[in-house]
Design a protein around this motif. Sequence first.
Motif, PDB file in Angstrom:
ATOM      1  N   GLN A  31       0.837  -1.191   0.000  1.00 25.55           N
ATOM      2  CA  GLN A  31       0.000   0.000   0.000  1.00 25.55           C
ATOM      3  C   GLN A  31       0.879   1.251   0.000  1.00 25.55           C
ATOM      4  O   GLN A  31       1.944   1.271   0.628  1.00 25.55           O
ATOM      5  CB  GLN A  31      -0.889   0.055   1.240  1.00 25.55           C
ATOM      6  CG  GLN A  31      -1.792  -1.127   1.452  1.00 25.55           C
ATOM      7  CD  GLN A  31      -2.555  -1.019   2.753  1.00 25.55           C
ATOM      8  OE1 GLN A  31      -3.110   0.015   3.096  1.00 25.55           O
ATOM      9  NE2 GLN A  31      -2.578  -2.088   3.505  1.00 25.55           N
ATOM     10  N   ASN A  56      -4.587   2.062 -13.520  1.00 25.51           N
ATOM     11  CA  ASN A  56      -3.543   1.539 -12.639  1.00 25.51           C
ATOM     12  C   ASN A  56      -2.289   2.407 -12.627  1.00 25.51           C
ATOM     13  O   ASN A  56      -1.412   2.212 -11.790  1.00 25.51           O
ATOM     14  CB  ASN A  56      -3.183   0.087 -13.003  1.00 25.51           C
ATOM     15  CG  ASN A  56      -2.634  -0.057 -14.412  1.00 25.51           C
ATOM     16  OD1 ASN A  56      -2.444   0.915 -15.128  1.00 25.51           O
ATOM     17  ND2 ASN A  56      -2.377  -1.296 -14.810  1.00 25.51           N
ATOM     18  N   THR A  58      -2.598   5.625 -12.137  1.00 25.48           N
ATOM     19  CA  THR A  58      -2.983   6.780 -11.321  1.00 25.48           C
ATOM     20  C   THR A  58      -2.115   6.840 -10.074  1.00 25.48           C
ATOM     21  O   THR A  58      -1.894   5.832  -9.400  1.00 25.48           O
ATOM     22  CB  THR A  58      -4.461   6.678 -10.904  1.00 25.48           C
ATOM     23  OG1 THR A  58      -5.270   6.579 -12.072  1.00 25.48           O
ATOM     24  CG2 THR A  58      -4.874   7.893 -10.091  1.00 25.48           C
ATOM     25  N   GLN A  59      -1.616   8.022  -9.767  1.00 25.16           N
ATOM     26  CA  GLN A  59      -0.730   8.178  -8.616  1.00 25.16           C
ATOM     27  C   GLN A  59      -1.474   8.767  -7.423  1.00 25.16           C
ATOM     28  O   GLN A  59      -2.503   9.432  -7.567  1.00 25.16           O
ATOM     29  CB  GLN A  59       0.470   9.052  -8.988  1.00 25.16           C
ATOM     30  CG  GLN A  59       1.328   8.430 -10.074  1.00 25.16           C
ATOM     31  CD  GLN A  59       2.643   9.138 -10.271  1.00 25.16           C
ATOM     32  OE1 GLN A  59       3.069   9.946  -9.449  1.00 25.16           O
ATOM     33  NE2 GLN A  59       3.309   8.836 -11.375  1.00 25.16           N
ATOM     34  N   ILE A  60      -0.921   8.550  -6.259  1.00 25.51           N
ATOM     35  CA  ILE A  60      -1.548   9.027  -5.031  1.00 25.51           C
ATOM     36  C   ILE A  60      -1.623  10.557  -5.007  1.00 25.51           C
ATOM     37  O   ILE A  60      -2.541  11.138  -4.433  1.00 25.51           O
ATOM     38  CB  ILE A  60      -0.799   8.472  -3.796  1.00 25.51           C
ATOM     39  CG1 ILE A  60      -1.691   8.575  -2.546  1.00 25.51           C
ATOM     40  CG2 ILE A  60       0.556   9.148  -3.614  1.00 25.51           C
ATOM     41  CD1 ILE A  60      -1.154   7.763  -1.377  1.00 25.51           C
ATOM     42  N   LEU A  63      -4.921  11.476  -6.567  1.00 21.95           N
ATOM     43  CA  LEU A  63      -6.126  11.107  -5.836  1.00 21.95           C
ATOM     44  C   LEU A  63      -6.378  11.982  -4.609  1.00 21.95           C
ATOM     45  O   LEU A  63      -7.515  12.363  -4.329  1.00 21.95           O
ATOM     46  CB  LEU A  63      -6.040   9.638  -5.401  1.00 21.95           C
ATOM     47  CG  LEU A  63      -6.038   8.616  -6.529  1.00 21.95           C
ATOM     48  CD1 LEU A  63      -5.747   7.228  -5.980  1.00 21.95           C
ATOM     49  CD2 LEU A  63      -7.378   8.623  -7.262  1.00 21.95           C
ATOM     50  N   LEU A  76      -5.337   8.102   3.322  1.00 24.20           N
ATOM     51  CA  LEU A  76      -5.694   7.544   2.020  1.00 24.20           C
ATOM     52  C   LEU A  76      -4.725   6.408   1.754  1.00 24.20           C
ATOM     53  O   LEU A  76      -3.504   6.594   1.798  1.00 24.20           O
ATOM     54  CB  LEU A  76      -5.625   8.588   0.916  1.00 24.20           C
ATOM     55  CG  LEU A  76      -6.151   8.136  -0.457  1.00 24.20           C
ATOM     56  CD1 LEU A  76      -6.776   9.298  -1.232  1.00 24.20           C
ATOM     57  CD2 LEU A  76      -5.054   7.478  -1.304  1.00 24.20           C
ATOM     58  N   ARG A  77      -5.272   5.216   1.480  1.00 23.81           N
ATOM     59  CA  ARG A  77      -4.458   4.024   1.213  1.00 23.81           C
ATOM     60  C   ARG A  77      -4.680   3.573  -0.225  1.00 23.81           C
ATOM     61  O   ARG A  77      -5.793   3.185  -0.583  1.00 23.81           O
ATOM     62  CB  ARG A  77      -4.812   2.893   2.185  1.00 23.81           C
ATOM     63  CG  ARG A  77      -4.547   3.222   3.639  1.00 23.81           C
ATOM     64  CD  ARG A  77      -4.884   2.060   4.574  1.00 23.81           C
ATOM     65  NE  ARG A  77      -6.311   1.805   4.623  1.00 23.81           N
ATOM     66  CZ  ARG A  77      -6.875   0.638   4.323  1.00 23.81           C
ATOM     67  NH1 ARG A  77      -6.135  -0.380   3.906  1.00 23.81           N
ATOM     68  NH2 ARG A  77      -8.178   0.474   4.417  1.00 23.81           N
ATOM     69  N   LEU A  78      -3.653   3.631  -1.020  1.00 25.38           N
ATOM     70  CA  LEU A  78      -3.715   3.209  -2.419  1.00 25.38           C
ATOM     71  C   LEU A  78      -3.112   1.814  -2.538  1.00 25.38           C
ATOM     72  O   LEU A  78      -1.946   1.596  -2.185  1.00 25.38           O
ATOM     73  CB  LEU A  78      -2.943   4.192  -3.300  1.00 25.38           C
ATOM     74  CG  LEU A  78      -2.870   3.889  -4.797  1.00 25.38           C
ATOM     75  CD1 LEU A  78      -4.255   3.841  -5.421  1.00 25.38           C
ATOM     76  CD2 LEU A  78      -1.997   4.924  -5.502  1.00 25.38           C
ATOM     77  N   MET A  80      -1.393  -1.329  -4.150  1.00 22.89           N
ATOM     78  CA  MET A  80      -0.392  -1.454  -5.203  1.00 22.89           C
ATOM     79  C   MET A  80      -0.135  -2.916  -5.543  1.00 22.89           C
ATOM     80  O   MET A  80      -0.310  -3.807  -4.713  1.00 22.89           O
ATOM     81  CB  MET A  80       0.931  -0.816  -4.745  1.00 22.89           C
ATOM     82  CG  MET A  80       0.794   0.606  -4.221  1.00 22.89           C
ATOM     83  SD  MET A  80       0.247   1.766  -5.483  1.00 22.89           S
ATOM     84  CE  MET A  80       1.727   1.849  -6.494  1.00 22.89           C
ATOM     85  N   SER A  86      -0.786   0.918  -9.313  1.00 18.74           N
ATOM     86  CA  SER A  86      -1.941   0.767  -8.436  1.00 18.74           C
ATOM     87  C   SER A  86      -2.844  -0.346  -8.953  1.00 18.74           C
ATOM     88  O   SER A  86      -2.814  -0.703 -10.136  1.00 18.74           O
ATOM     89  CB  SER A  86      -2.731   2.080  -8.350  1.00 18.74           C
ATOM     90  OG  SER A  86      -3.678   2.170  -9.387  1.00 18.74           O
ATOM     91  N   CYS A  90      -8.679   2.407  -3.926  1.00 24.31           N
ATOM     92  CA  CYS A  90      -8.073   2.941  -2.711  1.00 24.31           C
ATOM     93  C   CYS A  90      -9.124   3.046  -1.619  1.00 24.31           C
ATOM     94  O   CYS A  90     -10.333   2.882  -1.870  1.00 24.31           O
ATOM     95  CB  CYS A  90      -7.437   4.303  -2.960  1.00 24.31           C
ATOM     96  SG  CYS A  90      -8.636   5.638  -3.274  1.00 24.31           S
TER      97      CYS A  90
END
Length: 227
Positions: A31, A56, A58-60, A63, A76-78, A80, A86, A90
Motif C-alpha cells: 500500500q 492503474n 494513477t498516482q496518489i 487522488l 488515504l491508502r492506495l 499497489m 496501483s 483505494c
Amino acid sequence: MSSGIQFETQDWIKQLGADYQHYKVRQNQGQLIFSDAMGVINEEEGTEVYAAGFYNHTQISELVPIFARIGKIQVLRLMMNFSGLSKGFCYVRYENAAMAQRAVNCYNNNQIGDKILTVKISRDNRALCIKSSSNSDISGLIKLLRGETSVTKLVLYRIPNTDYGLIVKYKTHKDAALGRKGLIRRFKSDIFQWKLDFEEATWELIWNSQLETYNFFGKSLSNNELL
C-alpha cells in the motif's frame, strides 16, 4: 515506492495547505499510505470510503487532492501490485462519517477522465468467523484469543446439524486483518474467514464473552473458569 513518487510528494503535499503540513507518504505491505505522521487516526465506523475504477497508473498525488475537496482526509491508502502500479482502488478515511457520505454522494458513478468511479462506504469489518467441528479446537482458540488485547468480544454459536462457530470481534478492522493473518500463519488453516452478518440469524447462541456465565459445550461455567 518508486523514486519518482518520493520526489513528487514533497511539492504536492505542500500545495494542500496547512491542514496537511505533517502528512507524508509511506509504503507498507503493498500500500501507499498518505497520512499524518504525528496524528492519531479516528477509526470510527462509517468514516472510510472505498473508491475504485481509476487507471492503474494513477498516482496518489492525483487522488489526494480530489478526495480532499470533500473534507479533511485522515488516511488515504492506495493498493499497489508487485510491479509498482496501483490496483485501481483505494480507501479514504475522513474525519467524520458525514464527510465520507458526502464523498459517496459526490463521486459515486461520476467520471474522472474517461473512467467511471465506484465510491461507497467501506465495510469496516471488525469480526472474524471461525468454523470447526472440533470442540477442542474451538476451546483452545478461545483461551488463546482471550489473551489478545485487540479482541473485544468472543461469541460461540452452534450451527444446526453441522459445526461450531466462533465470532471474534476486534477493536478495529486493522486489528482484525492482522489477527486473521496471524491465525492463518500459526494454524496453517483457512477456517479464519471474514464474518457474514446473515450467518448469526441461523445459529444457536451458546456463549458470549461479555456475559458472566455461559453454557460451554454443555457445561455451565463462569468466565473465570475458562482462564
